[in-house]
Design a protein around this motif. Structure first.
Motif, PDB file in Angstrom:
ATOM      1  N   PRO A  34      47.090  68.544  43.200  1.00 52.55           N
ATOM      2  CA  PRO A  34      46.161  69.667  43.353  1.00 52.55           C
ATOM      3  C   PRO A  34      44.685  69.596  42.827  1.00 52.55           C
ATOM      4  O   PRO A  34      43.905  70.232  43.674  1.00 52.55           O
ATOM      5  CB  PRO A  34      46.948  70.447  42.171  1.00 52.55           C
ATOM      6  N   LEU A  35      44.394  68.635  42.091  1.00 54.23           N
ATOM      7  CA  LEU A  35      43.128  68.618  41.628  1.00 54.23           C
ATOM      8  C   LEU A  35      42.328  67.745  42.970  1.00 54.23           C
ATOM      9  O   LEU A  35      41.127  68.052  43.226  1.00 54.23           O
ATOM     10  CB  LEU A  35      43.033  67.771  40.321  1.00 54.23           C
ATOM     11  N   CYS A  36      43.012  66.819  43.579  1.00 51.81           N
ATOM     12  CA  CYS A  36      42.545  66.081  44.790  1.00 51.81           C
ATOM     13  C   CYS A  36      41.956  67.427  45.798  1.00 51.81           C
ATOM     14  O   CYS A  36      41.162  67.224  46.481  1.00 51.81           O
ATOM     15  CB  CYS A  36      43.245  65.045  45.150  1.00 51.81           C
ATOM     16  N   ALA A  80      35.274  57.822  31.145  1.00 47.72           N
ATOM     17  CA  ALA A  80      35.419  59.146  31.720  1.00 47.72           C
ATOM     18  C   ALA A  80      33.987  59.696  31.940  1.00 47.72           C
ATOM     19  O   ALA A  80      34.051  60.387  33.098  1.00 47.72           O
ATOM     20  CB  ALA A  80      36.222  60.062  30.859  1.00 47.72           C
ATOM     21  N   ASP A  81      33.045  59.210  31.301  1.00 47.22           N
ATOM     22  CA  ASP A  81      31.599  59.763  31.626  1.00 47.22           C
ATOM     23  C   ASP A  81      31.131  59.341  32.857  1.00 47.22           C
ATOM     24  O   ASP A  81      30.466  60.023  33.508  1.00 47.22           O
ATOM     25  CB  ASP A  81      30.759  59.264  30.454  1.00 47.22           C
ATOM     26  N   LYS A  82      31.556  58.109  33.211  1.00 50.88           N
ATOM     27  CA  LYS A  82      31.157  57.464  34.534  1.00 50.88           C
ATOM     28  C   LYS A  82      31.942  58.306  35.635  1.00 50.88           C
ATOM     29  O   LYS A  82      31.233  58.564  36.722  1.00 50.88           O
ATOM     30  CB  LYS A  82      31.529  55.899  34.582  1.00 50.88           C
ATOM     31  N   TYR A  83      33.377  58.380  35.699  1.00 47.77           N
ATOM     32  CA  TYR A  83      34.069  58.842  36.877  1.00 47.77           C
ATOM     33  C   TYR A  83      34.353  60.166  36.986  1.00 47.77           C
ATOM     34  O   TYR A  83      34.802  60.549  37.974  1.00 47.77           O
ATOM     35  CB  TYR A  83      35.344  58.120  36.520  1.00 47.77           C
ATOM     36  N   PHE A 100      37.547  64.998  36.284  1.00 51.24           N
ATOM     37  CA  PHE A 100      38.898  65.039  36.455  1.00 51.24           C
ATOM     38  C   PHE A 100      39.415  63.776  35.443  1.00 51.24           C
ATOM     39  O   PHE A 100      40.404  63.883  34.630  1.00 51.24           O
ATOM     40  CB  PHE A 100      39.349  64.361  37.784  1.00 51.24           C
ATOM     41  N   TYR A 101      38.735  62.731  35.204  1.00 45.84           N
ATOM     42  CA  TYR A 101      38.949  61.450  34.555  1.00 45.84           C
ATOM     43  C   TYR A 101      38.971  62.023  32.835  1.00 45.84           C
ATOM     44  O   TYR A 101      39.619  61.910  32.094  1.00 45.84           O
ATOM     45  CB  TYR A 101      38.103  60.631  34.729  1.00 45.84           C
TER      46      TYR A 101
END
Length: 217
Positions: free
Chosen positions: A35-37, A98-101, A104-105
Motif C-alpha cells: 500500500p505505501l509503495c 530515518a532522516d535520510k531515507y 516511510f522509514y
C-alpha cells in the motif's frame, strides 16, 4: 529447514544465488502492491537501491529467508519471505537512518520505538519478517501462509523467541492473524499527520492501518 513439496511448489531456504530472481519477483509484486509503495509516486525498488540490496542480502546470509519454487516450471521462484534478526540497538540505528531515507522509514521507526518489543517482552533478539511476496498468478492458494509458516519454523529452530512483522496491508495482517500472530500495536493511516495537520499516507481501502504483529515461537 527440510524442503517440502505441495502441489508442485517446494519451500526451501533462500541462497545468495537466488537474489537476482527474487529481486525481479519483488519488482513485479511487492513494490507494486504494498500500500505505501503503491501511493509513493516513485519506484520504491530503485529508491536507495544499493542500501536495500545490501540489507536484503544481509538477511539471506543469516539463513533466515525462504523461497517457494515451482518445480513444474524449472524451479522458477514464485514466492519469498525476507526475514532477519533484529536486536535492541537496531531501534536507535533505524531512528538515525530515518532522516535520510524519508517519511516511510520515519513512520516505521516511530512505530518500532513505540512498541519496543525487546523491553516489552524482555528479549534480546527477534526474527523480523521484512517482506513477503507471492507471484500474482499464484495467489489464492495459501502460498503466503506456507512461506510464513516455514519462516517461523526457521526462527524456532534457530532459537528466536518471537517472530514479528509490520503489516501495512490489510491482507498481510489477516494472513498473519490466521497463523496465530497477535496485533500488539496499530496506527490508523488517517491519524498519522505531519506538522501541518495533513494526513501523510492515504492508501486505498481496505488498507486502513499499520499493524505490528507478533508470534511466539
Amino acid at each position: 529447514m527440510e524442503p517440502r513439496v505441495v502441489n508442485g511448489i517446494r519451500i526451501r531456504s533462500m541462497t545468495l544465488d537466488d537474489y537476482k530472481e527474487v529481486k525481479e519477483l519483488l519488482g513485479r509484486t511487492f513494490y507494486l502492491d504494498e500500500p505505501l509503495c503503491m501511493i509513493s509516486g516513485k519506484n520504491m525498488q530503485t529508491h536507495f537501491e544499493q542500501e536495500q540490496d545490501a540489507y536484503h542480502l544481509s538477511m539471506v546470509e543469516q539463513n533466515t529467508c525462504v523461497v517457494a519454487v515451482d518445480e513444474s516450471e524449472s524451479n522458477r521462484i514464485v514466492g519469498v519471505v525476507l526475514a532477519g534478526a533484529q536486536v535492541p540497538s537496531d531501534l536507535e540505528n533505524h531512528r538515525l537512518m530515518a532522516d535520510k531515507y524519508g517519511k516511510f522509514y520515519k513512520f516505521m521507526s516511530e512505530i518500532e520505538t513505540e512498541v519496543n518489543i525487546f523491553k516489552r517482552h524482555g528479549v534480546s533478539r527477534v526474527l523480523y519478517s521484512h517482506i513477503t511476496a507471492v507471484e500474482r498468478s499464484m495467489r489464492g492458494r495459501g502460498l503466503g501462509t506456507r512461506l510464513t509458516t516455514a519462516a517461523m519454523e526457521v526462527g524456532r529452530t534457530m532459537g528466536f523467541p518471537l517472530f514479528v512483522a509490520y503489516c501495512t496491508s490489510f491482507y498481510s495482517a489477516r494472513q498473519k492473524q490466521a497463523l496465530g500472530m497477535q496485533c500488539i500495536h496499530a496506527v490508523a493511516y488517517a491519524d498519522y499527520k505531519n506538522e501541518r495537520g495533513e494526513v501523510v499516507f492515504e492508501p486505498p481501502a481496505p488498507h486502513t492501518h499499520v499493524r505490528y504483529m507478533m508470534g511466539i515461537l
